[in-house]
Design an enzyme around this catalytic site. Structure first.
Site, PDB file in Angstrom:
ATOM      1  N   ARG A  55       0.834  -1.209   0.000  1.00 28.47           N
ATOM      2  CA  ARG A  55       0.000   0.000   0.000  1.00 28.47           C
ATOM      3  C   ARG A  55       0.869   1.260   0.000  1.00 28.47           C
ATOM      4  O   ARG A  55       0.536   2.255  -0.631  1.00 28.47           O
ATOM      5  CB  ARG A  55      -0.945  -0.026   1.199  1.00 28.47           C
ATOM      6  CG  ARG A  55      -1.869  -1.246   1.128  1.00 28.47           C
ATOM      7  CD  ARG A  55      -2.850  -1.274   2.251  1.00 28.47           C
ATOM      8  NE  ARG A  55      -3.709  -0.105   2.194  1.00 28.47           N
ATOM      9  CZ  ARG A  55      -4.352   0.389   3.240  1.00 28.47           C
ATOM     10  NH1 ARG A  55      -4.224  -0.190   4.422  1.00 28.47           N
ATOM     11  NH2 ARG A  55      -5.108   1.435   3.114  1.00 28.47           N
ATOM     12  N   GLN A  89      -9.615   9.384   8.024  1.00 27.97           N
ATOM     13  CA  GLN A  89      -9.367   7.987   8.423  1.00 27.97           C
ATOM     14  C   GLN A  89      -8.375   7.360   7.455  1.00 27.97           C
ATOM     15  O   GLN A  89      -7.956   6.223   7.642  1.00 27.97           O
ATOM     16  CB  GLN A  89     -10.680   7.189   8.374  1.00 27.97           C
ATOM     17  CG  GLN A  89     -11.747   7.721   9.306  1.00 27.97           C
ATOM     18  CD  GLN A  89     -13.103   7.103   8.980  1.00 27.97           C
ATOM     19  OE1 GLN A  89     -13.462   6.054   9.503  1.00 27.97           O
ATOM     20  NE2 GLN A  89     -13.860   7.753   8.123  1.00 27.97           N
ATOM     21  N   HIS A 107      -6.216   7.489  11.902  1.00 28.78           N
ATOM     22  CA  HIS A 107      -5.873   6.062  11.793  1.00 28.78           C
ATOM     23  C   HIS A 107      -4.411   5.839  11.412  1.00 28.78           C
ATOM     24  O   HIS A 107      -4.048   4.742  10.995  1.00 28.78           O
ATOM     25  CB  HIS A 107      -6.793   5.369  10.776  1.00 28.78           C
ATOM     26  CG  HIS A 107      -8.196   5.176  11.284  1.00 28.78           C
ATOM     27  ND1 HIS A 107      -9.238   4.768  10.492  1.00 28.78           N
ATOM     28  CD2 HIS A 107      -8.727   5.337  12.524  1.00 28.78           C
ATOM     29  CE1 HIS A 107     -10.350   4.685  11.219  1.00 28.78           C
ATOM     30  NE2 HIS A 107     -10.062   5.042  12.452  1.00 28.78           N
ATOM     31  N   ASN A 200     -21.426  11.142  -0.074  1.00 29.10           N
ATOM     32  CA  ASN A 200     -21.047   9.736  -0.267  1.00 29.10           C
ATOM     33  C   ASN A 200     -21.679   9.202  -1.545  1.00 29.10           C
ATOM     34  O   ASN A 200     -22.696   9.725  -1.992  1.00 29.10           O
ATOM     35  CB  ASN A 200     -21.519   8.900   0.936  1.00 29.10           C
ATOM     36  CG  ASN A 200     -20.637   7.700   1.183  1.00 29.10           C
ATOM     37  OD1 ASN A 200     -19.428   7.852   1.342  1.00 29.10           O
ATOM     38  ND2 ASN A 200     -21.207   6.520   1.213  1.00 29.10           N
TER      39      ASN A 200
HETATM   40  P1  OAD Z   1     -15.242   2.096   3.512  1.00 34.62           P
HETATM   41  O1  OAD Z   1     -14.644   1.278   2.433  1.00 34.62           O
HETATM   42  O2  OAD Z   1     -15.892   1.382   4.646  1.00 34.62           O
HETATM   43  O3  OAD Z   1     -16.334   3.082   2.897  1.00 34.62           O
HETATM   44  C1  OAD Z   1     -16.046   3.886   1.782  1.00 34.62           C
HETATM   45  C2  OAD Z   1     -17.301   4.649   1.409  1.00 34.62           C
HETATM   46  O4  OAD Z   1     -16.964   5.512   0.327  1.00 34.62           O
HETATM   47  C3  OAD Z   1     -18.475   3.770   0.932  1.00 34.62           C
HETATM   48  O5  OAD Z   1     -19.663   4.122   1.635  1.00 34.62           O
HETATM   49  C4  OAD Z   1     -18.583   4.100  -0.558  1.00 34.62           C
HETATM   50  O6  OAD Z   1     -19.929   4.112  -1.015  1.00 34.62           O
HETATM   51  C5  OAD Z   1     -18.015   5.490  -0.620  1.00 34.62           C
HETATM   52  N1  OAD Z   1     -17.417   5.838  -1.919  1.00 34.62           N
HETATM   53  C6  OAD Z   1     -16.787   5.043  -2.822  1.00 34.62           C
HETATM   54  N2  OAD Z   1     -16.366   5.742  -3.882  1.00 34.62           N
HETATM   55  C7  OAD Z   1     -16.736   7.029  -3.669  1.00 34.62           C
HETATM   56  C8  OAD Z   1     -16.604   8.245  -4.409  1.00 34.62           C
HETATM   57  N3  OAD Z   1     -15.989   8.299  -5.597  1.00 34.62           N
HETATM   58  N4  OAD Z   1     -17.108   9.386  -3.865  1.00 34.62           N
HETATM   59  C9  OAD Z   1     -17.743   9.361  -2.672  1.00 34.62           C
HETATM   60  N5  OAD Z   1     -17.906   8.251  -1.929  1.00 34.62           N
HETATM   61  C10 OAD Z   1     -17.416   7.095  -2.417  1.00 34.62           C
HETATM   62  O7  OAD Z   1     -14.083   3.087   4.019  1.00 34.62           O
HETATM   63  P2  OAD Z   1     -14.011   3.935   5.365  1.00 34.62           P
HETATM   64  O8  OAD Z   1     -15.373   4.365   5.811  1.00 34.62           O
HETATM   65  O9  OAD Z   1     -12.986   4.992   5.159  1.00 34.62           O
HETATM   66  O10 OAD Z   1      -9.576   1.438   9.207  1.00 34.62           O
HETATM   67  O11 OAD Z   1     -13.452   2.853   6.362  1.00 34.62           O
HETATM   68  C11 OAD Z   1     -13.185   3.223   7.689  1.00 34.62           C
HETATM   69  C12 OAD Z   1     -12.030   2.427   8.233  1.00 34.62           C
HETATM   70  O12 OAD Z   1     -12.281   1.036   8.037  1.00 34.62           O
HETATM   71  C13 OAD Z   1     -10.725   2.663   7.532  1.00 34.62           C
HETATM   72  O13 OAD Z   1     -10.031   3.796   7.981  1.00 34.62           O
HETATM   73  C14 OAD Z   1      -9.966   1.407   7.836  1.00 34.62           C
HETATM   74  C15 OAD Z   1     -11.053   0.410   7.569  1.00 34.62           C
HETATM   75  O14 OAD Z   1     -10.957  -0.812   8.194  1.00 34.62           O
HETATM   76  C16 OAD Z   1      -8.441   0.856   9.617  1.00 34.62           C
HETATM   77  O15 OAD Z   1      -7.703   0.234   8.863  1.00 34.62           O
HETATM   78  C17 OAD Z   1      -8.171   1.040  11.060  1.00 34.62           C
END
Ligand code: OAD
Length: 235
Positions: A55, A89, A107, A200
């Site tokens: 990554r 995050q 994070h 989102n």
């Molecule tokens: P997720 O993968 O859980 O969620 C990403 C969100 O972004 C989803 O709801 C998608 O619909 C949305 N999305 C995708 N493409 C997009 C775009 N072009 N524009 C707008 N939205 C879009 O990721 P996070 O919520 O960041 O933690 O995940 C939170 C944490 O879970 C991360 O920081 C990581 C992970 O496990 C750790 O590693 C500690």
């Protein structure tokens, strides 16, 4: 005007970084228990080093560039009438490359490594392996990725809560709202009468926002910023 922005993997998706929970997301191929917990690191450090090395290497791919959403946030924060706390995050560096300063990486960061004993951090651009040791301890210790793993406390929490409590606006961008404590920030904002906005691709389970922009971050973030500037006459 005090504004808190919380970003998640969705803001970097259009730049080419995979999200975690979408179809094709990182957690589809890797189990959290195998690569993102302290127990995984104790049991199989090389696997964990490899996961984060891959990554980290991606950040140096010339194809990987910040997108319009990263850049628009950085420009918005530069307005003299705006005091933005940008909490992410994400462990990538696309906000910084888009022009943002003082990004709160709750994070952790891929471009940082941490001594397993003292927790002192050092900037890190290359691969990290079991052979790398710290320079902070008398008896050199192994280094680990400076990433907050599941079961560990996110960073800068006090600063983040203070910023939310004194904000006028809170906006969450590109996050599924599945990981706490970040997923709970919107509730704290609402308790403090802070106006809340979600940007989102799709609806999240976390339904308590005053405003919603459903679509790509690169299109919705600039639109949200224009509407805030017009509504509050910011320049
Ligand atoms: P997720 O993968 O859980 O969620 C990403 C969100 O972004 C989803 O709801 C998608 O619909 C949305 N999305 C995708 N493409 C997009 C775009 N072009 N524009 C707008 N939205 C879009 O990721 P996070 O919520 O960041 O933690 O995940 C939170 C944490 O879970 C991360 O920081 C990581 C992970 O496990 C750790 O590693 C500690």
């Amino acid at each position: 005007m005090n504004i808190v922005v919380l970003t998640g993997a969705g803001i970097s998706a259009e730049s080419g970084i995979r999200t975690f929970r979408d179809s094709g997301g990182l957690w589809e191929n890797e189990r959290i228990e195998d690569v993102a917990t302290p127990e995984a690191f104790s049991a199989n450090p090389n696997r964990v080093y490899d996961f984060y090395n891959t990554r980290r290497q991606q950040l140096f791919d010339p194809q990987l560039q910040p997108n319009k959403a990263h850049v628009a946030l950085a420009e918005f924060a530069r307005l003299s009438s705006v005091n933005m706390t940008l909490v992410t995050q994400n462990v990538d560096n696309l906000h910084e490359r888009g022009g943002s300063d003082n990004v709160v990486h709750m994070h952790g960061e891929l471009l940082s490594a941490k001594c397993v004993k003292s927790h002192e951090t050092v900037r890190w651009n290359g691969d990290l392996t079991a052979l790398n040791t710290c320079q902070c301890c008398q008896l050199a210790q192994p280094m680990r990725p400076d990433i907050v793993w599941f079961g560990e406390m996110p960073l800068y929490m006090e600063r983040i809560y203070q910023a939310i409590e004194t904000a006028s606006l809170f906006c969450a961008i590109g996050t599924s709202g599945s990981v706490y404590p970040a997923a709970g920030f919107v509730d704290i904002a609402r308790q403090c009468d802070v106006e809340t906005t979600l940007i989102n691709l799709d609806e999240t389970d976390n339904g308590h926002f005053d405003n919603r922009y459903l679509g790509k971050a690169s299109e919705c973030v600039p639109r949200w910023i224009e509407s805030v500037k017009a509504k509050y006459e910011l320049d």
